[in-house]
Design a protein around this motif. Structure first.
Motif, PDB file in Angstrom:
ATOM      1  N   TYR A   1      48.275  42.309  45.100  1.00 46.33           N
ATOM      2  CA  TYR A   1      47.867  43.720  44.977  1.00 46.33           C
ATOM      3  C   TYR A   1      49.007  44.663  44.573  1.00 46.33           C
TER       4      TYR A   1
ATOM      5  N   ASP B   1      40.936  46.326  47.392  1.00 48.97           N
ATOM      6  CA  ASP B   1      41.209  47.336  46.373  1.00 48.97           C
ATOM      7  C   ASP B   1      39.986  48.222  46.160  1.00 48.97           C
TER       8      ASP B   1
ATOM      9  N   ARG C   1      43.754  42.989  41.904  1.00 47.11           N
ATOM     10  CA  ARG C   1      43.370  44.372  41.629  1.00 47.11           C
ATOM     11  C   ARG C   1      42.109  44.375  40.773  1.00 47.11           C
TER      12      ARG C   1
ATOM     13  N   PHE D   1      44.330  51.121  48.225  1.00 44.92           N
ATOM     14  CA  PHE D   1      44.427  49.831  48.913  1.00 44.92           C
ATOM     15  C   PHE D   1      44.210  49.967  50.413  1.00 44.92           C
TER      16      PHE D   1
END
Length: 203
Positions: free
Chosen positions: A120, A64, A145, A72
């Protein structure tokens, strides 16, 4: 070693020019940067080509970068037992744009892609089983994240009186934390008995 990897990178980039944006060699390993929509084609080529034979998908993981427009990176780690080589393939995406699934090329990718979704929030088009893999059914958010709080949003416990699992909002107030990354000895403010002698000897 670098000469071999250079030859391999040239071979792949010439064979798949629509897929490979650029490549680099770091720490003795080749990394390819791929066009997101061409990832399935490139992975299939890396598996089947006679000069590659990357027949083992070791892992798919996420990274991230919140400051980027496409925050990403999805990273594919592959191994060629025949050639004794490893390769890394990277693509980038955002929270809304789905990545083409490679389950048709490597069925084992199903669980790796589910993990990336869970941790994520990255979606994979073509994976028919996009359920969370590691967190609970009612879990909110994506724990890896960078903007996910270390304490999470809820705490889970088993209530003996109610005889069930209870979810409660986290009540810890941690709006700002300053990490100095020192060891317990370096960060200690109080003197340990005997330390004053060391100070006197230094004078």
């Amino acid at each position: 070693m670098d000469e071999t990897l250079n030859d391999l990178a040239d071979h792949i980039s010439h064979a798949e020019p629509h897929a490979v944006q650029k490549w680099e060699i770091t720490h003795g390993e080749l990394t390819l940067y791929c066009v997101r929509d061409q990832i399935r084609s490139l992975i299939k080529f890396l598996r089947d080509d006679s000069q590659c034979r990357f027949e083992t998908l070791v892992d798919i993981c996420g990274v991230d970068f919140p400051q980027r427009r496409e925050r990403f990176e999805i990273v594919y780690h592959m191994l060629s037992m025949r050639m004794n080589q490893r390769i890394r393939v990277k693509i980038s995406t955002d929270a809304e744009t789905a990545v083409p699934s490679i389950v048709e090329v490597f069925p084992v990718a199903e669980w790796f892609e589910r993990e990336a979704l869970d941790m994520y929030g990255v979606l994979f088009a073509g994976n028919t089983d996009m359920r969370r893999l590691l967190t609970d059914y009612g879990f909110e958010g994506h724990p890896l994240r960078k903007d996910f709080p270390l304490t999470g949003y809820v705490e889970v416990r088993y209530d003996e009186l109610e005889k069930r699992v209870v979810y409660e909002p986290v009540k810890l107030v941690q709006e700002y934390r300053n990490f100095d990354f020192l060891s317990p000895w370096e960060g200690a403010q109080a003197l340990i008995p005997g330390d004053e002698k060391a100070g006197e000897g230094a004078q």
